[in-house]
Design an enzyme around this catalytic site. Structure first.
Site, PDB file in Angstrom:
ATOM      1  N   GLU A   1      -2.176   3.500  -2.083  1.00 21.28           N
ATOM      2  CA  GLU A   1      -1.352   4.747  -2.557  1.00 21.28           C
ATOM      3  C   GLU A   1      -0.008   4.780  -1.861  1.00 21.28           C
ATOM      4  O   GLU A   1       0.766   5.433  -2.609  1.00 21.28           O
ATOM      5  CB  GLU A   1      -2.415   5.853  -1.779  1.00 21.28           C
ATOM      6  CG  GLU A   1      -3.793   5.901  -1.983  1.00 21.28           C
ATOM      7  CD  GLU A   1      -4.102   5.662  -3.435  1.00 21.28           C
ATOM      8  OE1 GLU A   1      -3.330   6.024  -4.367  1.00 21.28           O
ATOM      9  OE2 GLU A   1      -5.117   5.156  -3.768  1.00 21.28           O
TER      10      GLU A   1
ATOM     11  N   GLU B   1      -2.259   9.161  -5.175  1.00 18.82           N
ATOM     12  CA  GLU B   1      -0.792   8.842  -4.622  1.00 18.82           C
ATOM     13  C   GLU B   1       0.058  10.013  -4.721  1.00 18.82           C
ATOM     14  O   GLU B   1       1.108   9.738  -5.070  1.00 18.82           O
ATOM     15  CB  GLU B   1      -0.536   7.694  -5.403  1.00 18.82           C
ATOM     16  CG  GLU B   1      -0.078   7.747  -6.639  1.00 18.82           C
ATOM     17  CD  GLU B   1      -1.305   7.107  -7.589  1.00 18.82           C
ATOM     18  OE1 GLU B   1      -2.478   7.186  -7.407  1.00 18.82           O
ATOM     19  OE2 GLU B   1      -0.927   6.924  -8.924  1.00 18.82           O
TER      20      GLU B   1
ATOM     21  N   GLY C   1     -11.190   7.300  -4.914  1.00 15.65           N
ATOM     22  CA  GLY C   1     -10.957   6.814  -3.655  1.00 15.65           C
ATOM     23  C   GLY C   1      -9.911   7.468  -2.936  1.00 15.65           C
ATOM     24  O   GLY C   1      -9.968   8.042  -2.022  1.00 15.65           O
ATOM     25  N   ALA C   2      -8.827   7.522  -3.857  1.00 15.67           N
ATOM     26  CA  ALA C   2      -7.499   8.314  -2.951  1.00 15.67           C
ATOM     27  C   ALA C   2      -6.513   8.719  -4.098  1.00 15.67           C
ATOM     28  O   ALA C   2      -6.595   8.154  -5.285  1.00 15.67           O
ATOM     29  CB  ALA C   2      -7.178   7.577  -2.124  1.00 15.67           C
TER      30      ALA C   2
ATOM     31  N   GLU D   1      -1.390   0.362 -11.907  1.00 12.78           N
ATOM     32  CA  GLU D   1      -2.730   0.004 -11.109  1.00 12.78           C
ATOM     33  C   GLU D   1      -2.943  -1.338 -10.738  1.00 12.78           C
ATOM     34  O   GLU D   1      -3.016  -1.855  -9.822  1.00 12.78           O
ATOM     35  CB  GLU D   1      -4.049   0.696 -11.818  1.00 12.78           C
ATOM     36  CG  GLU D   1      -3.962   2.380 -11.878  1.00 12.78           C
ATOM     37  CD  GLU D   1      -3.806   2.900 -10.397  1.00 12.78           C
ATOM     38  OE1 GLU D   1      -4.122   2.044  -9.420  1.00 12.78           O
ATOM     39  OE2 GLU D   1      -3.428   4.154 -10.198  1.00 12.78           O
TER      40      GLU D   1
HETATM   41 ZN   LIG Z   1      -3.990   3.357  -7.816  1.00  6.99          ZN
END
Ligand SMILES: [Zn+2]
Length: 867
Positions: A299, A265, A262-263, A321
């Site tokens: 993020e 960080e 998804g993305a 997470e």
């Molecule tokens: Zn994450």
């Protein structure tokens, strides 16, 4: 056959060497990139004499140790790295290597997405950029120099603060970035290309100014504003809720089309799947807008929970997470509605994590072994991980939880730690001992609480009996009972709760029981008449509840806890559907209770939409011993029709009053109205009535919001095929050049319940808008097909063959995406004999394919072994 090595948590040892600083220089050229890497290495274990550097798919050109040029006989070069004799406490290593971003289809390390060079290094991508000690407990100060063509790559980004730019000869330029904060290499990032952007600024709580920018393909700038607003809200929220301030001068986000996750960080330079950045009213659904707000926040929050305090090793992934998902869930609840957010989160947990937890790939939130760590970016590590944090939040209460988080930040900032350190922080403020609670980290599968009660009128007591049913783990071993906070209430007939008093149990806050034993008998006193039970309020513990005494119609009408009210409707729906699947009649009380909620004018529209949703196919499949999709779909459609027939006029009237075709606002009320209207339209479409299909078609062409148009198109596809073709053609013509919208198109076609879906999906693979190297497109077309129960589980077995073909084909390009797809076979142990034989052949075929990746191998063998 190649080897697939298992890595165990118990084998972890600290790294014998560490990297204090790393100075990188990238010279980006069309066909390859030259990387120069100068590291200062420090020995941590005085007995160490050999340095191992990870490195994969790198062309090593030159290597110096302490300014001595090494010849090839002075080190050993292997497939996965370099072995270098190094018997000194400090060393300076200089390496020059070359990489080929164009040929990188796995999308790990440095690769090209469209015309943009970008990186993805978590968990182990950095070793595809240069030789390094690629593990999260090695934290390094990075400086990055990037040299590229000004015309081709006017934008050159990396982590940290911008420290200089220069124009060079022959049309090139140079940019220097310096990150003052030590980080593991998985947080390293680089972006180069010709990008558009929007900019803004944020003033932190101590008055520092941060420059914010979001980069995207030119022409998409206007679609970045929602993401920018979400970023600023996240920065403010983390200051208010946790006192955490941002620590660099700039915060950059880049949207790219080809991205496995998804993305990501990366410190000061987040790289995003464009799906989680770009949105406008015309092309994005309400769900897309909500998703962007939540992922941008996620993020951003990692800057403290993940980046400044990172994981000691990848077994500890849930440390960052689970905690960060919990933080983004709380943020979204604060930005929108707490109740609807909670229901969405619980729904996602049960549809994905509970399914995973009951199948062959079940694992604890902190796994103790893996073959391929990429396979552990799962709903369990993320979403169940967040539920475990939430339980601690419930136990500690808001204020103490904040103090415990302060303890965590104060003691572990700048370090790579594990869940033990997090639990130590929680224990520092906890009113109860968390030792037994830790089992949530090491055990797998979802426990069930079997609950019954007995009312004693003489003494005005209610006895609650709670038994923890703990399933065996995937190795068929017994597991131990958990400690958990369980919210309960005993309700009077007007829905009010009796105050809970008991000597048998620790009562925390007003309605939370601290449950530790396998068998519990709790006597509540001062209950004047037999009460109604309300269990697991707010979904305080991630468990299943089995209780035959729940009065669903009462709870649907009177319960003030939104979750339990929702849950009553959900469970009553399951009971009704299962009775129908067993040949029974539709339960009249269910129809009445459903109608009462439908017509409850005090009910929030979004909540009403959630509570009126019938239990999903996934929910019902989960409960079957042998999967029978056809009977589920048949019962669902019948029930929909019964409800639609009974309440037709009410529903049509409601649709009319909710429908507001020109409103595209994304406030809670507008989104709630659209969601409820779409839900109700779906109910009446099941009647196959021409006037209703005409209404649906009108909504498709007339409404301005993508949520309404897409939903209408989907309903036409499934209930009014004669009108669907025209709509689909119209949609395709409008959006064929917009990949993000085409994802929706492919997904809609691949999820269709109509006959011939497989042939359609096969044909769509040659559509000019489709590309099997772009993960979003693969997930939309092939992934949606694999999640389409009617098509995938078709008795012919052709669905299995097709998905197996795709797993093999995509594994050669991108193992991570292929193993995600391979998860579609997880119901193998629950199939009928004939279907099992068919799927078994396909699983064996994949397993025996030469050069299978670790990723796919691990998933497929787990599925085969579970049977
Ligand atoms: Zn994450």
């Amino acid at each position: 056959m190649q080897e697939h090595t298992t890595i165990y948590f118990k084998d972890y040892t600290p790294s014998p060497y560490t990297v204090d600083t790393c100075s990188l220089e990238f010279i980006i050229e069309e066909s390859s990139t030259r990387v120069e890497n100068i590291m200062t290495i420090r020995r941590q274990d005085p007995t160490a004499k050999v340095l191992h550097l990870n490195g994969e798919m790198l062309d090593l050109e030159l290597l110096w140790v302490n300014d001595i040029l090494y010849s090839e006989d002075m080190y050993t070069k292997e497939e996965d790295g370099l072995i270098l004799p190094l018997d000194c406490d400090d060393a300076r290593i200089r390496i020059i290597n070359r990489i080929y971003p164009d040929q990188n289809t796995a999308l790990e390390g440095l690769y090209r997405s469209g015309g943009i060079w970008c990186t993805q290094n978590e968990p182990e991508g950095f070793r595809r950029i240069t030789y390094f000690i690629d593990r999260p407990d090695v934290m390094t100060r990075f400086t990055t120099k990037i040299i590229a063509s000004i015309e081709r790559c006017p934008i050159l980004l990396s982590n940290g603060n911008l420290r200089g730019t220069a124009t060079l000869d022959n049309g090139k330029h140079l940019v220097l970035w310096e990150d003052p904060i030590p980080k593991p290499c998985y947080l390293f990032a680089l972006v180069a290309g010709d990008l558009g952007s929007i900019t803004d600024t944020f003033s932190t709580m101590s008055g520092k100014k941060v420059d914010l920018a979001i980069y995207c393909d030119r022409g998409n700038e206007e679609k970045c504003h929602h993401a920018m607003r979400s970023l600023k809200k996240s920065m403010e929220w983390d200051e208010n809720e946790y006192g955490r301030e941002y620590d660099l001068e700039v915060y950059n986000i880049v949207a790219v089309d080809s991205f496995n996750m998804g993305a990501m960080e990366n410190k000061g330079l987040n790289i995003f799947n464009s799906h989680y950045v770009l949105a406008d009213e015309e092309t994005a659904t309400d769900g897309d807008f909500m998703g962007i707000e939540s992922v941008i926040a996620h993020e951003y929050f990692h800057n403290w929970t993940g980046n400044r305090i990172t994981c000691r090793n990848w077994f500890e992934l849930t440390l960052k997470e689970g905690l960060t998902v919990f933080r983004d869930q709380c943020f979204s609840a604060d930005m929108n509605s707490e109740l609807t957010q909670r229901l969405d989160d619980v729904r996602a947990l049960r549809e994905r994590q509970f399914v995973e937890d009951s199948g062959p790939t079940a694992h604890p939130i902190k796994p103790d072994h893996y073959i391929e760590i990429n396979n552990f970016y799962t709903a369990t590590v993320y979403e169940k991980g967040a539920e475990v944090i939430r339980m601690m939040h419930t136990v500690l209460g808001r204020e103490k939880f904040r103090h415990a988080m302060d303890y965590y930040f104060e003691n572990f900032d700048g370090k790579a730690v594990g869940t033990e350190e997090f639990l130590e922080s929680m224990q520092s403020q906890s009113p109860v001992d968390l030792t037994q609670f830790k089992r949530w980290y090491s055990q797998e599968r979802t426990p069930t609480l079997k609950i019954s009660s007995e009312y004693r009128s003489g003494s005005a007591e209610l006895v609650l009996r709670i038994v923890q049913m703990i399933p065996k783990n995937t190795k068929n071993q017994d597991q131990l009972p958990y400690a958990m906070p369980l919210r309960v209430a005993l309700l009077a007939s007007d829905g009010s709760a009796y105050p809970l008093q008991s000597d048998d149990v620790t009562l925390m806050h007003e309605d939370v029981i601290w449950l530790e034993n396998e068998t519990n008998e709790i006597v509540f006193t001062g209950i004047p008449i037999p009460p109604y039970l309300s269990l697991n309020r707010g979904f305080s513990a991630p468990v299943n509840i089995e209780c035959s005494e729940l009065d669903f119609p009462f709870l649907m009408a009177y319960e003030r806890d939104g979750f339990v009210r929702f849950e009553a409707a959900h469970q009553f729906g399951i009971e009704t559907l299962e009775a129908m699947m067993n040949g029974g009649e539709v339960n009249e009380r269910y129809i009445e209770s459903y109608g009462a909620v439908l017509q409850d004018e005090a009910c929030d529209t979004m909540f009403k939409s959630q509570i009126l949703e019938l239990p999903s196919i996934t929910t019902l499949m989960q409960r079957q011993t042998i999967i029978d999709v056809v009977s589920i779909v048949k019962a669902q459609e019948e029930l929909k029709q019964v409800l639609a027939k009974r309440y037709r006029d009410v529903i049509l009237e409601m649709i009319d009053s909710l429908y507001d075709p020109t409103n595209t606002d994304i406030d809670g009320l507008s989104m709630g109205k659209r969601s409820l209207k779409n839900r109700l339209l779906g109910m009446v479409m099941s009647l196959g009535d021409k006037s209703v299909s005409a209404l649906c078609e009108k909504h498709y062409y007339e409404a301005l919001s993508m949520s309404e148009r897409l939903s209408a198109l989907d309903l036409l596809e499934n209930y009014a095929p004669e009108r669907a073709s025209k709509g689909l053609e119209h949609f395709y013509t409008l959006y064929k050049h917009q990949t993000l919208v085409m994802n929706k198109y492919f997904s809609l076609c691949a999820s269709s319940r109509r006959i011939g879906t497989l042939e359609r999906v096969k044909a769509l693979q040659s559509d000019p808008a489709y590309d099997n190297k772009v993960p979003n497109l693969v997930r939309s077309l092939i992934g949606s097909f694999a999640r389409n129960p009617l098509a995938f589980y078709d008795i012919s077995g052709e669905g299995f063959t097709f998905v197996a073909d795709k797993v093999i084909e995509i594994d050669a390009l991108n193992p991570q995406i292929a193993s995600g797809l391979a998860g579609a076979f997880k119901n193998y142990p629950k199939l009928s004999m004939e279907q099992k034989t068919l799927m078994g052949c396909e699983l064996e075929r994949i397993k025996n394919h030469p050069n299978l990746s670790n990723n796919v191998y691990e998933i497929i063998t787990k599925i085969l072994e579970a049977s």
